[in-house]
Design an enzyme around this catalytic site. Structure first.
Site, short mmCIF file in Angstrom:
data_model
loop_
_atom_site.label_atom_id
_atom_site.label_comp_id
_atom_site.label_asym_id
_atom_site.label_seq_id
_atom_site.Cartn_x
_atom_site.Cartn_y
_atom_site.Cartn_z
N LYS A 161 -44.55 44.37 -41.77
CA LYS A 161 -43.40 44.62 -41.15
C LYS A 161 -42.63 43.39 -41.36
O LYS A 161 -41.33 43.37 -41.72
CB LYS A 161 -43.46 45.23 -39.75
CG LYS A 161 -43.96 46.30 -39.40
CD LYS A 161 -43.99 46.66 -38.02
CE LYS A 161 -44.58 45.80 -37.08
NZ LYS A 161 -46.31 45.87 -37.27
N ARG B 192 -41.89 50.90 -29.78
CA ARG B 192 -43.43 50.88 -29.86
C ARG B 192 -43.81 51.86 -29.00
O ARG B 192 -44.89 52.21 -28.92
CB ARG B 192 -43.75 49.62 -29.61
CG ARG B 192 -44.60 48.85 -30.63
CD ARG B 192 -45.01 47.58 -30.19
NE ARG B 192 -44.59 46.33 -30.82
CZ ARG B 192 -45.17 45.77 -31.70
NH1 ARG B 192 -46.57 45.91 -31.80
NH2 ARG B 192 -44.45 44.69 -32.19
N ARG C 283 -54.23 36.00 -41.87
CA ARG C 283 -52.75 35.55 -41.56
C ARG C 283 -52.38 34.12 -41.35
O ARG C 283 -53.11 33.62 -40.20
CB ARG C 283 -51.92 36.50 -40.99
CG ARG C 283 -50.58 35.92 -40.76
CD ARG C 283 -49.64 36.91 -40.27
NE ARG C 283 -50.16 37.30 -38.89
CZ ARG C 283 -49.44 38.58 -38.21
NH1 ARG C 283 -48.34 39.24 -38.53
NH2 ARG C 283 -50.01 38.74 -36.98
N ARG D 205 -51.78 32.70 -35.41
CA ARG D 205 -51.45 33.04 -34.36
C ARG D 205 -52.44 33.45 -33.19
O ARG D 205 -53.37 33.84 -33.53
CB ARG D 205 -50.61 34.61 -34.48
CG ARG D 205 -49.09 34.36 -34.55
CD ARG D 205 -48.44 35.57 -35.16
NE ARG D 205 -48.64 36.97 -34.46
CZ ARG D 205 -48.06 38.16 -34.65
NH1 ARG D 205 -47.01 38.16 -35.59
NH2 ARG D 205 -48.38 39.16 -33.92
N ARG E 240 -55.36 45.47 -29.97
CA ARG E 240 -53.79 45.76 -30.63
C ARG E 240 -53.72 46.96 -31.44
O ARG E 240 -52.98 47.78 -31.33
CB ARG E 240 -53.22 44.45 -31.49
CG ARG E 240 -52.95 43.42 -30.50
CD ARG E 240 -52.70 42.00 -31.48
NE ARG E 240 -51.81 42.20 -32.39
CZ ARG E 240 -51.66 41.41 -33.79
NH1 ARG E 240 -52.82 40.59 -33.78
NH2 ARG E 240 -50.68 41.54 -34.51
P1 AP5 Z 1 -47.17 40.60 -41.77
O1 AP5 Z 1 -45.95 40.97 -42.39
O2 AP5 Z 1 -47.09 39.51 -40.89
O3 AP5 Z 1 -47.59 42.03 -40.80
P2 AP5 Z 1 -46.49 42.69 -39.38
O4 AP5 Z 1 -46.77 44.21 -39.59
O5 AP5 Z 1 -45.24 41.88 -39.21
O6 AP5 Z 1 -47.83 42.35 -38.29
P3 AP5 Z 1 -47.74 41.77 -36.69
O7 AP5 Z 1 -49.08 41.34 -36.56
O8 AP5 Z 1 -46.35 40.77 -36.80
O9 AP5 Z 1 -47.49 43.20 -36.16
P4 AP5 Z 1 -47.58 43.57 -34.75
O10 AP5 Z 1 -46.70 44.69 -34.41
O11 AP5 Z 1 -49.10 43.35 -34.16
O12 AP5 Z 1 -46.73 41.98 -34.22
P5 AP5 Z 1 -45.62 41.69 -33.12
O13 AP5 Z 1 -45.23 40.28 -33.44
O14 AP5 Z 1 -44.65 42.72 -33.69
O15 AP5 Z 1 -48.43 40.84 -42.68
C1 AP5 Z 1 -49.69 40.67 -42.24
C2 AP5 Z 1 -50.63 39.77 -43.18
O16 AP5 Z 1 -50.81 40.72 -44.32
C3 AP5 Z 1 -49.83 38.52 -43.68
O17 AP5 Z 1 -50.97 37.60 -43.75
C4 AP5 Z 1 -49.16 39.11 -44.87
O18 AP5 Z 1 -49.11 38.01 -45.99
C5 AP5 Z 1 -50.18 39.93 -45.39
N1 AP5 Z 1 -49.70 41.07 -46.25
C6 AP5 Z 1 -48.26 41.73 -45.81
N2 AP5 Z 1 -48.07 42.92 -46.78
C7 AP5 Z 1 -49.15 42.77 -47.70
C8 AP5 Z 1 -49.34 43.37 -48.92
N3 AP5 Z 1 -48.50 44.50 -49.30
N4 AP5 Z 1 -50.64 43.14 -49.40
C9 AP5 Z 1 -51.33 42.22 -48.87
N5 AP5 Z 1 -51.24 41.51 -47.95
C10 AP5 Z 1 -49.83 41.49 -47.36
O19 AP5 Z 1 -45.84 41.91 -31.72
C11 AP5 Z 1 -46.86 41.13 -31.15
C12 AP5 Z 1 -47.04 41.27 -29.62
O20 AP5 Z 1 -45.91 41.22 -28.88
C13 AP5 Z 1 -47.43 42.82 -29.31
O21 AP5 Z 1 -48.80 42.76 -29.65
C14 AP5 Z 1 -46.98 42.95 -28.02
O22 AP5 Z 1 -47.62 42.55 -27.04
C15 AP5 Z 1 -45.45 42.33 -27.91
N6 AP5 Z 1 -44.44 43.18 -28.44
C16 AP5 Z 1 -43.56 43.17 -29.65
N7 AP5 Z 1 -42.86 44.17 -29.44
C17 AP5 Z 1 -43.02 44.94 -28.59
C18 AP5 Z 1 -42.23 46.10 -28.02
N8 AP5 Z 1 -41.36 46.84 -28.60
N9 AP5 Z 1 -42.98 46.80 -26.77
C19 AP5 Z 1 -43.65 45.81 -25.97
N10 AP5 Z 1 -44.37 44.75 -26.74
C20 AP5 Z 1 -44.02 44.30 -27.88
MG MG Z 2 -44.78 40.67 -37.44
#
Ligand code: AP5
Ligand code: MG
Length: 205
Positions: free
Chosen positions: A13, A88, A122, A152, A163
Site C-alpha cells: 500500500k 480497516r 522491510r 519498524r 497483524r
Molecule cells: P509496503 O508498501 O510498506 O506495504 P504496506 O501495505 O504499506 O504495509 P504496512 O505494514 O504499512 O501495512 P499495515 O497496514 O500493516 O501498516 P500501517 O502502517 O497501515 O511494502 C512492504 C514491503 O514489501 C517493503 O519492504 C516493500 O519494499 C516491499 N514491496 C512492496 N511491493 C512489492 C512488490 N510488488 N514486490 C516485492 N516487494 C514489494 O498500520 C500500522 C498499524 O497502525 C496497524 O497495525 C494498526 O495498529 C494501526 N492502524 C493504522 N490504520 C488503522 C485504522 N484504519 N484503524 C485502526 N488502526 C489502524
Molecule cells: Mg504502509
C-alpha cells in the site's frame, strides 16, 4: 478523485501510494503514518496508539475516524485523496460514508506466505518515509534523503503474525463490502512493483 487502497500488511500500500498520488496529484493519507508521527512526538494520541500498534491490534474506530475526518477537511485534499490503511473495519467504512464519497477502491491482493518475508525484510526511512526491502537494497541509508534506515517496531515476526490475523478477521470483510458497492477492483500485488503500479493506473481509468 477519492481512492481507498485496501490490502493486508505488507501488500504494498505504502509503496504504491506515493506513485499513485504523484500521478493523480492527490493527497496521500496513511493512518499508520499519522499514528507513527504521534508516537515519535510522544503526543497523548501517540501514547494511546502505541499500546495497540505494539500488540498488532487496531486503534479503536472512534479515534481513527476522527483523525481521518479532520485530515480530509484540509485544503490540500481539495483535489482528492488516497486513503492508505483506512478504512480497516466495516464500522470505519460506514462512518466514512457520512463525510466522503469514494470513487474507487483498489484491493492489492498478495498471498499470505509472501507477506511475512516482505515485512520482516522491510527497512524504512524515519525522515522521509521511503520504504525498502533488504532483498533489493543493501545500503544502510535512505537513497532519497540520506537518513539511516530503521526497522519498524511492529515488523518483528511475532507482531506480523498478529497483524495478519487482525487483517483476516477485521479488514478482509471490506472486500465483500466494497464489491457489493460496485467500486472495487482487485490487482495482483505479487507482481513486480512497476507492474502492480501499471495495473492500478489501468484500474483507476
Ligand atoms: P509496503 O508498501 O510498506 O506495504 P504496506 O501495505 O504499506 O504495509 P504496512 O505494514 O504499512 O501495512 P499495515 O497496514 O500493516 O501498516 P500501517 O502502517 O497501515 O511494502 C512492504 C514491503 O514489501 C517493503 O519492504 C516493500 O519494499 C516491499 N514491496 C512492496 N511491493 C512489492 C512488490 N510488488 N514486490 C516485492 N516487494 C514489494 O498500520 C500500522 C498499524 O497502525 C496497524 O497495525 C494498526 O495498529 C494501526 N492502524 C493504522 N490504520 C488503522 C485504522 N484504519 N484503524 C485502526 N488502526 C489502524
Ligand atoms: Mg504502509
Amino acid at each position: 478523485m477519492n481512492v481507498v487502497l485496501l490490502g493486508a500488511p505488507g501488500a504494498g500500500k505504502g509503496t504504491q501510494s506515493s506513485k499513485i498520488c504523484e500521478k493523480l496529484g492527490i493527497c496521500h493519507i496513511s493512518t499508520g503514518d499519522i499514528f507513527r508521527k504521534h508516537i515519535a512526538e510522544k503526543t497523548p494520541l501517540g501514547i494511546v496508539a502505541k499500546t495497540y500498534i505494539d500488540k498488532g491490534q487496531l486503534v479503536p474506530d472512534e479515534v481513527t475516524v476522527d483523525i481521518v475526518k479532520e485530515r480530509i477537511s484540509k485544503d490540500d485534499c481539495k483535489n482528492g485523496y488516497l486513503l492508505d490503511g483506512f478504512p480497516r473495519t466495516v464500522a470505519q467504512a460506514e462512518a466514512l460514508e457520512d463525510f466522503c464519497i469514494i470513487d474507487r477502491v483498489i484491493d492489492i491482493d498478495v498471498p499470505f506466505e509472501l507477506l511475512l518475508h516482505r515485512l520482516t525484510g522491510r527497512r524504512v526511512c524515519p525522515n522521509c518515509g521511503a520504504s525498502y526491502h533488504v532483498d533489493f537494497y543493501n545500503d544502510k541509508n535512505c537513497s532519497s534523503c540520506g537518513e539511516t534506515l530503521i526497522q519498524r517496531d511492529d515488523d518483528n515476526e511475532e507482531t506480523v503474525g498478529l497483524r495478519l490475523n487482525v487483517y483476516k478477521r477485521q479488514t478482509a470483510p471490506l472486500i465483500k463490502y466494497y464489491k457489493k458497492a460496485g467500486v472495487l477492483v482487485t490487482v495482483d500485488g505479487s507482481k513486480d512493483s512497476e507492474d502492480v503500479f501499471s495495473d492500478i493506473v489501468e484500474a483507476l481509468k
